[in-house]
Design a protein around this motif. Sequence first.
Motif, PDB file in Angstrom:
ATOM      1  N   LEU A  37      -5.528 -30.690 -23.514  1.00 10.09           N
ATOM      2  CA  LEU A  37      -5.383 -30.340 -24.927  1.00 10.09           C
ATOM      3  C   LEU A  37      -4.217 -29.374 -25.141  1.00 10.09           C
ATOM      4  CD1 LEU A  37      -9.120 -29.900 -26.009  1.00 10.09           C
ATOM      5  CD2 LEU A  37      -7.536 -31.705 -26.732  1.00 10.09           C
ATOM      6  N   PHE A  38      -4.042 -28.449 -24.206  1.00 11.24           N
ATOM      7  CA  PHE A  38      -2.930 -27.501 -24.295  1.00 11.24           C
ATOM      8  C   PHE A  38      -1.587 -28.239 -24.227  1.00 11.24           C
ATOM      9  CE2 PHE A  38       0.228 -25.082 -21.859  1.00 11.24           C
ATOM     10  CZ  PHE A  38       0.484 -24.064 -22.760  1.00 11.24           C
ATOM     11  N   PHE A  39      -1.446 -29.168 -23.275  1.00 15.70           N
ATOM     12  CA  PHE A  39      -0.187 -29.898 -23.134  1.00 15.70           C
ATOM     13  C   PHE A  39       0.057 -30.835 -24.316  1.00 15.70           C
ATOM     14  CE2 PHE A  39      -0.400 -28.634 -18.619  1.00 15.70           C
ATOM     15  CZ  PHE A  39       0.870 -28.105 -18.504  1.00 15.70           C
ATOM     16  N   ILE A  40      -0.990 -31.400 -24.877  1.00 14.67           N
ATOM     17  CA  ILE A  40      -0.835 -32.253 -26.058  1.00 14.67           C
ATOM     18  C   ILE A  40      -0.313 -31.421 -27.232  1.00 14.67           C
ATOM     19  CG2 ILE A  40      -2.129 -33.548 -27.807  1.00 14.67           C
ATOM     20  CD1 ILE A  40      -3.889 -34.574 -25.433  1.00 14.67           C
ATOM     21  N   ALA A 106      -6.450 -21.186 -24.259  1.00  8.85           N
ATOM     22  CA  ALA A 106      -6.866 -21.820 -23.000  1.00  8.85           C
ATOM     23  C   ALA A 106      -7.562 -20.815 -22.079  1.00  8.85           C
ATOM     24  CB  ALA A 106      -5.666 -22.445 -22.297  1.00  8.85           C
ATOM     25  N   VAL A 107      -7.019 -19.603 -21.996  1.00 10.37           N
ATOM     26  CA  VAL A 107      -7.644 -18.565 -21.161  1.00 10.37           C
ATOM     27  C   VAL A 107      -9.047 -18.250 -21.680  1.00 10.37           C
ATOM     28  CG1 VAL A 107      -7.537 -16.119 -20.529  1.00 10.37           C
ATOM     29  CG2 VAL A 107      -5.510 -17.553 -20.274  1.00 10.37           C
ATOM     30  N   LEU A 108      -9.179 -18.136 -23.002  1.00  9.67           N
ATOM     31  CA  LEU A 108     -10.497 -17.851 -23.589  1.00  9.67           C
ATOM     32  C   LEU A 108     -11.484 -18.996 -23.350  1.00  9.67           C
ATOM     33  CD1 LEU A 108      -9.464 -16.177 -26.960  1.00  9.67           C
ATOM     34  CD2 LEU A 108     -10.426 -15.064 -24.950  1.00  9.67           C
ATOM     35  N   LEU A 109     -10.997 -20.233 -23.483  1.00 10.83           N
ATOM     36  CA  LEU A 109     -11.872 -21.394 -23.279  1.00 10.83           C
ATOM     37  C   LEU A 109     -12.299 -21.541 -21.819  1.00 10.83           C
ATOM     38  CD1 LEU A 109     -10.180 -24.115 -25.545  1.00 10.83           C
ATOM     39  CD2 LEU A 109     -12.336 -22.911 -25.962  1.00 10.83           C
ATOM     40  N   LEU A 110     -11.442 -21.100 -20.898  1.00  7.82           N
ATOM     41  CA  LEU A 110     -11.726 -21.278 -19.469  1.00  7.82           C
ATOM     42  C   LEU A 110     -12.427 -20.072 -18.841  1.00  7.82           C
ATOM     43  CD1 LEU A 110      -8.415 -22.997 -18.341  1.00  7.82           C
ATOM     44  CD2 LEU A 110     -10.684 -24.038 -18.436  1.00  7.82           C
ATOM     45  N   GLY A 128     -10.711 -14.422 -11.477  1.00  5.66           N
ATOM     46  CA  GLY A 128     -10.076 -15.333 -12.433  1.00  5.66           C
ATOM     47  C   GLY A 128      -8.968 -14.700 -13.246  1.00  5.66           C
ATOM     48  N   LEU A 129      -8.930 -13.370 -13.277  1.00 10.50           N
ATOM     49  CA  LEU A 129      -7.893 -12.672 -14.048  1.00 10.50           C
ATOM     50  C   LEU A 129      -6.576 -12.513 -13.284  1.00 10.50           C
ATOM     51  CD1 LEU A 129     -10.024  -9.856 -15.731  1.00 10.50           C
ATOM     52  CD2 LEU A 129      -9.120 -11.940 -16.775  1.00 10.50           C
ATOM     53  N   ALA A 130      -6.551 -12.859 -12.010  1.00  9.15           N
ATOM     54  CA  ALA A 130      -5.356 -12.608 -11.187  1.00  9.15           C
ATOM     55  C   ALA A 130      -4.056 -13.138 -11.798  1.00  9.15           C
ATOM     56  CB  ALA A 130      -5.566 -13.170  -9.785  1.00  9.15           C
TER      57      ALA A 130
END
Length: 199
Positions: A37-40, A106-110, A128-130
């Motif tokens: 979705l991000f790339f679209i 995307a970061v929030l969704l993941l 996951g924050l690295a």
Amino acid sequence: MKAFVESIRHGFAGLPRFAGRDSAGRFWPYAGAVIALFFIAAAATMIPIMSGTFSRMQSFAAEHPDQATVTRGPGSYSIEIHGNHPELMPDMTPFFTVMQVGCAVAVLLLAAAVTRRLHDRGRRGWWGLAPVPFLIIGLTLFPRLFQSTLSGQTTPGTLAMFGVMMANNLLYLASLALLVVLLTGAGQPGENRFGPPPR
């Protein structure tokens, strides 16, 4: 296919849930859908920008044939503009805005899904924050570097910013690769400190 759709539904339903564990089979279809979705969205923003730029270049070439070379061939068409014409360059502001907002979304969704997947591996979600600080630095510096390069005003500061961007990108890729390795490994069998194994 049903399992794929169920994994995506599970990911969206679990947005606020940072506790528990998720298997790789639950995590990756959802992560793939978010990234797709991000790339679209990025492509949908970029296509009109490039189309407008090409249209301006065509008009310029027609009005100033002495400053442009148009090459046509079977299945190909190119325009080469001679000299410096910054007015023909694309306005990348909408693209950079979509990239910045899209990455934040995307970061929030993941975030929760990554946390649960790391829990399944016996790791804390903080791993996951690295890549996130390097992503923020890159998304902040790249538009400035791009605009500075586009304007043709290369200064020692621009070269220093380029060096910082290169180092930042290498650190981002290394931290992202580490995170992917952590996310792809097998989950711990049995119960761990984050709860029972995922169903």
